[in-house]
Design a protein around this motif. Structure first.
Motif, short mmCIF file in Angstrom:
data_model
loop_
_atom_site.label_atom_id
_atom_site.label_comp_id
_atom_site.label_asym_id
_atom_site.label_seq_id
_atom_site.Cartn_x
_atom_site.Cartn_y
_atom_site.Cartn_z
N UNK A 138 27.84 -17.17 -1.52
CA UNK A 138 26.61 -16.80 -1.70
C UNK A 138 26.25 -16.10 -0.45
N UNK A 139 26.74 -15.06 0.17
CA UNK A 139 26.44 -14.48 1.27
C UNK A 139 25.26 -13.94 1.59
N UNK A 140 24.68 -13.85 2.77
CA UNK A 140 23.39 -13.30 3.22
C UNK A 140 22.09 -14.21 2.49
N UNK A 141 22.21 -15.44 2.75
CA UNK A 141 21.32 -16.18 2.18
C UNK A 141 20.85 -16.15 0.66
N UNK A 167 29.33 -13.45 10.72
CA UNK A 167 29.26 -11.93 11.00
C UNK A 167 30.13 -11.41 9.70
N UNK A 168 29.51 -10.55 9.04
CA UNK A 168 30.15 -9.88 7.83
C UNK A 168 30.69 -8.44 8.24
N UNK A 169 32.08 -8.07 8.19
CA UNK A 169 32.31 -6.81 8.81
C UNK A 169 31.74 -5.67 8.00
N UNK A 174 27.89 0.71 5.11
CA UNK A 174 27.08 -0.40 5.30
C UNK A 174 27.38 -0.99 6.71
N UNK A 175 26.44 -1.07 7.59
CA UNK A 175 26.58 -1.81 8.74
C UNK A 175 26.97 -3.06 8.78
N UNK A 176 27.62 -3.81 9.79
CA UNK A 176 27.71 -5.06 9.80
C UNK A 176 26.58 -5.78 9.77
N UNK A 177 26.74 -7.14 8.93
CA UNK A 177 25.57 -7.87 8.27
C UNK A 177 25.66 -9.12 9.08
N UNK A 178 24.67 -9.93 9.70
CA UNK A 178 24.40 -10.91 10.26
C UNK A 178 23.70 -11.81 9.64
#
Length: 312
Positions: A138-141, A167-169, A174-178
């Protein structure tokens, strides 16, 4: 009487019972104890206990690459710890200001610690210096677009909050997500030791039957990496669901159901062939390899991340 006067077996038993902070404290007593307290067999146990469930083969390969890099050194500056170096490494574990009495002792200790030792690996993980590959549920909160999925990421531990930064590539445009604050229960070692862009060759398609729990690779388009999504095998429309008369397992078509989505949702149900490789389109995404979940713990892990309400 000194602790070094104890029989070898008794001393080994004492050291074996010490937590990491205790081993670090004992290591500063004298050179003899320092050598004993840095022993791999002591730290391998702590590595396995705390980190074993989330470190897979990819993480071990990344560690070997990390320690062979010219920038790696336990006493070097770090984005999280600044110039506090190895003394800060130990203080984070012990929640004290410093283990070593002076800079000279600190440097001597740091230089005597083998880079490829289990203790070095433990300390690098504990302080977040080492970013390791794993997967996050369940990435990104818990973004609604990723509920009941599991994606590859690089993770760094924050000992102060007992959580991780992920850190998602980047992919496509889409830019890298943190993401910060990722808890332990949302992390797993990758079940398949392969790149997230690699199509998993399924070995269980022929045996799938209604009621089986599965996870399937899915990606929005072919520029994206795969994520793993949880589902169950359902019945064909021609089947009434009566197990005594069900012949779905004999069909070349397998129904996959994603019951986190509401009935009627285009994401609720899909069908694949038993010789399935990758199927899909730019509108609905691409379905890749399938893993049958034979382990009850894997199924339970997915169910623990079930959304609070049905998704549209």
């Amino acid at each position: 009487m000194s602790v070094l006067d104890l029989p070898e077996l008794a001393l080994d038993c004492i050291l074996d019972l010490l937590p990491p902070s205790g081993l670090c404290s004992m290591a500063r007593v004298c050179s003899s104890l320092r050598e004993r307290c840095m022993s791999d067999h002591l730290w391998e146990k702590h590595l396995k206990t705390k980190w074993g469930k989330i470190l897979g083969p990819a993480a071990h390969r990344e560690w070997q690459s990390y320690i062979s890099s010219s920038t790696y050194h336990l006493d070097s500056p770090h984005p999280k710890t600044g110039n506090l170096g190895f003394a800060k490494v130990i203080s984070l574990i012990r929640s004290l200001s410093s283990v070593f009495r002076d800079d000279k002792q600190r440097s001597r200790y740091a230089s005597s610690l083998p880079l490829d030792s289990s203790m070095s690996c433990y300390l690098s993980l504990e302080t977040g210096r080492f970013w390791f590959p794993a997967q996050v549920y369940n990435r990104e909160n818990g973004h609604v677009g990723f509920m009941l999925s599991c994606y590859d990421a690089e993770l760094s531990y924050d000992t102060l909050t007992d959580t991780f930064q992920a850190r998602y590539p980047p992919h496509g445009r889409r830019a890298a997500a943190v993401e910060k604050g990722v808890t332990w229960d949302r992390i797993r070692a990758a079940p398949i030791d392969a790149s997230p862009h690699h199509l998993h060759v399924s070995d269980s398609l022929k045996e799938l039957k209604p009621g089986d729990h599965i996870e399937i690779q899915w990606r929005r388009n072919k520029e994206f990496p795969y994520g793993w999504w949880y589902g169950v095998v359902g019945h064909l429309e021609s089947c009434d669901g009566d197990l005594n008369h069900c012949h779905c397992q004999l069909s070349e078509t397998v129904v996959l159901e994603f019951n986190q989505y509401t009935v009627g949702s285009r994401w609720r149900r899909t069908m694949v062939m038993r010789d399935h490789k990758e199927e899909g389109n730019e509108e609905d995404g691409f379905y890749g390899g399938i893993r049958k979940l034979n382990c009850k713990e894997e199924v339970a892990m997915w169910k623990r991340h079930w959304p609070c309400s049905i998704l549209e």
